[in-house]
Design an enzyme around this catalytic site. Structure first.
Site, PDB file in Angstrom:
ATOM      1  N   ASP A   1      34.804  39.497  45.139  1.00  0.00           N
ATOM      2  CA  ASP A   1      34.367  39.423  43.737  1.00  0.00           C
ATOM      3  C   ASP A   1      33.420  40.576  43.419  1.00  0.00           C
ATOM      4  OD1 ASP A   1      33.133  37.849  45.673  1.00  0.00           O
ATOM      5  OD2 ASP A   1      32.168  36.514  44.250  1.00  0.00           O
TER       6      ASP A   1
ATOM      7  N   TYR B   1      51.005  34.009  49.203  1.00  0.00           N
ATOM      8  CA  TYR B   1      52.307  34.491  48.748  1.00  0.00           C
ATOM      9  C   TYR B   1      53.436  34.114  49.698  1.00  0.00           C
ATOM     10  CZ  TYR B   1      50.160  37.172  45.016  1.00  0.00           C
ATOM     11  OH  TYR B   1      49.480  37.537  43.893  1.00  0.00           O
TER      12      TYR B   1
ATOM     13  N   ASP C   1      46.591  41.999  44.896  1.00  0.00           N
ATOM     14  CA  ASP C   1      47.392  41.961  43.669  1.00  0.00           C
ATOM     15  C   ASP C   1      46.464  42.130  42.467  1.00  0.00           C
ATOM     16  OD1 ASP C   1      49.562  41.669  42.044  1.00  0.00           O
ATOM     17  OD2 ASP C   1      49.948  39.569  42.514  1.00  0.00           O
TER      18      ASP C   1
ATOM     19  N   LYS D   1      37.141  37.237  50.934  1.00  0.00           N
ATOM     20  CA  LYS D   1      36.315  36.104  50.498  1.00  0.00           C
ATOM     21  C   LYS D   1      35.920  35.313  51.748  1.00  0.00           C
ATOM     22  CE  LYS D   1      34.449  34.003  47.012  1.00  0.00           C
ATOM     23  NZ  LYS D   1      33.406  34.642  46.189  1.00  0.00           N
TER      24      LYS D   1
END
Ligand code: NAP
Length: 489
Positions: free
Chosen positions: A220, A140, A244, A187
């Protein structure tokens, strides 16, 4: 800028100036609902109305945030805002991200809890969690380049200071709210240096909060677990993009975006807003659910220490929902209240005996300024350079050309990769190549190439092909401070 002094403010109380940004689409409707309730409750706020978003882009303000709005926030340090749009073709940056970054509101706090009168497939499970999303770094930062007409790049920047403060903020929030669990969702299994930095900082800081159970979860699986057993989570701390997505998912568990409030908290300023966007198809129709915006205003009241008022407004809102008064996103069109009617019911309930009953997890504002950790400085050594080049032909022609470019310099070509997979010398892999290659040059015989050596190499590469990016390769304490390509030994 219009200053609105609410009649209800008692002259004997301290008043808090607030920058009020109605925003785009449904923004003015939900912000007006929140403002009417705050005024009816006698909240000691003085609103300075300011503008940002679509209308500002259209008026030719490239950032979507005019100087008057920045001035107002610099003074008030407190913002209640509606959603902002970036219209296609105007401005390349989101005005939301700009506001968050200009005022360094690095912690995006998104509470998610089951609400009375809002039935969902998860009702009765006791969902009560907070997503703490890092708010100013990661993809971002919006640092993007077209490297070739076929290849776009966005830099994922994760910093150690950024990780330290968001992790500490998450633990401090958990402690303040009496929560016993903080999960860090990353991740890091794939992005070991960026996402991995949040994980390792989390693991370093967690022992300072021994009463809180700290765990790491791959993001995930976090999404999967949120749907399967959401009640297992207390605080989830995560990077910007992960946060987000996870927080929108989590809001869906308790009734949807109409019920998801948020606060963007920094050392100096705080911005409170609904998680949802401008929902343009509902704009001006008086049908949108203002609860998310109202609960964001409740978060703002708690942030400034107005706990009694926060409990009153929150309680009246929850009571209204519990009485079965809801907007069309819950009731469907037949039995729905309009935005205005729903807001009126909350105002009527402000004085009700039941008001205040729903207030939960009250606490003083969480500290947002923390000292940096003292860390040993690694011993650094320059060992090579990755040069990114544009090439439209076979890599078997590029390879020898790059070997020749390196001859007579302190570098040797180690390998060439395409989208992260080694393609030269060939490995037998079946990679579809695009026209951007990374050529990895390493110092011969352990030589540490200097800055001038890199410039010489670039000149020699540039005489043969177009290069668009260079990254110096270092070791920290003898360990590579860069990742290998897939297939690279
Ligand atoms: P959105 O405006 O959040 O709307 C997506 C859907 O969520 C709506 O169609 C509606 O679902 C539901 N929804 C949103 N707010 C609701 C509310 N208050 N009550 C009930 N349902 C609600 O997302 P978007 O359509 O992706 O984005 C539209 C614009 O908003 C974009 O320009 C985006 O950049 C901007 N945006 C701004 C912010 C911000 O300012 N913080 C955040 C996100 C997006 P149904 O269709 O099922 O009724």
């Amino acid at each position: 800028m219009i200053a609105i002094a609410p009649d209800a403010i008692s002259s004997s109380r301290v008043t808090h100036p607030v920058t009020l940004i109605p925003g785009d689409g449904v923004g003015p409707e939900v912000v007006d609902a929140a403002r009417r309730i705050l005024e009816a409750a006698g909240a000691p706020l003085v609103f300075e109305e300011a503008r940002a978003g679509a209308s500002m882009f259209l008026a030719g303000v490239p950032s979507g945030v005019p100087a008057e709005t920045i001035d107002s926030i610099s003074r008030t340090r407190l913002v209640l805002k509606g959603p902002l749009e970036t219209p296609v073709g105007f401005g390349e940056k989101s005005a939301n991200v700009t506001l968050r970054k200009l005022f360094e509101t690095y912690a995006n706090v998104r509470p998610v809890r089951e609400l009375p009168g809002v039935p969902t497939p998860f009702s009765g499970r006791g969902i009560d969690l907070v997503v703490v999303r890092e708010n100013v770094e990661d993809l971002y930062a919006g640092i993007e380049h077209m490297q070739t007409p076929d290849v776009a790049q966005c830099l994922k920047l994760i910093t150690r200071p950024g990780c330290e403060r968001i992790v500490r903020f998450a633990f401090e929030l958990a402690r303040a709210e009496g929560r016993d669990k903080v999960a860090c969702a990353t991740k890091s299994n794939i992005m070991k240096m960026t996402e991995g930095m949040l994980k390792s900082v989390f693991e370093e800081i967690a022992p300072e909060y021994p009463e809180i159970e700290a765990s790491h979860i791959i993001v995930d699986n976090c999404a999967h677990q949120l749907v399967k057993r959401p009640e297992q989570f207390g605080v989830i701390v995560t990077t910007n993009l992960n946060g987000d997505i996870l927080s929108d998912l989590a809001s869906g568990l308790v009734g949807g975006l109409g019920f998801a409030p948020s606060g963007n908290i920094g050392r100096e300023a705080a911005i409170f807003e609904a998680v949802h966007g401008s929902a343009p198809k509902y704009a001006g129709k008086d049908v949108i659910n203002p609860t998310a915006m109202i609960l964001s205003a409740v978060m703002m009241l708690r942030h400034i220490g107005e706990f009694g008022l926060a409990a009153q407004v929150e309680g009246a809102t929850l009571l209204t929902l519990a009485q079965g008064h809801t907007t069309r996103d819950v009731s469907g069109d037949a039995n729905a209240l309009s935005t205005t009617e729903f807001t009126n019911r909350i105002i009527e309930n402000l004085g009700n005996a039941g008001a205040g009953a729903g207030a939960a997890r009250e606490h003083a504002p969480v500290r947002a300024a923390f000292p940096r950790m003292a860390l040993p400085v690694p011993v650094r050594a320059d060992v090579g350079a990755d040069v990114f080049v544009e090439w439209d032909e076979d890599v078997m022609l590029l390879g020898p050309m790059m070997e020749e470019a390196a001859s007579g310099t302190p570098f040797a070509l180690k390998m060439i990769s395409n989208r992260g997979t080694k393609v030269y010398p060939p490995t037998g892999a079946m990679t579809d190549c695009v026209n951007q290659y990374r050529c990895r040059f390493i110092g011969r015989d352990g030589v540490a190439p200097s800055s001038d050596d890199v410039l010489t190499l670039l000149a020699r590469v540039g005489a043969r092909v177009r290069w668009m990016h260079v990254e110096r390769l270092q070791t920290y304490d003898g360990e590579p401070a860069f990742t290998r390509a897939q297939g690279e030994d």
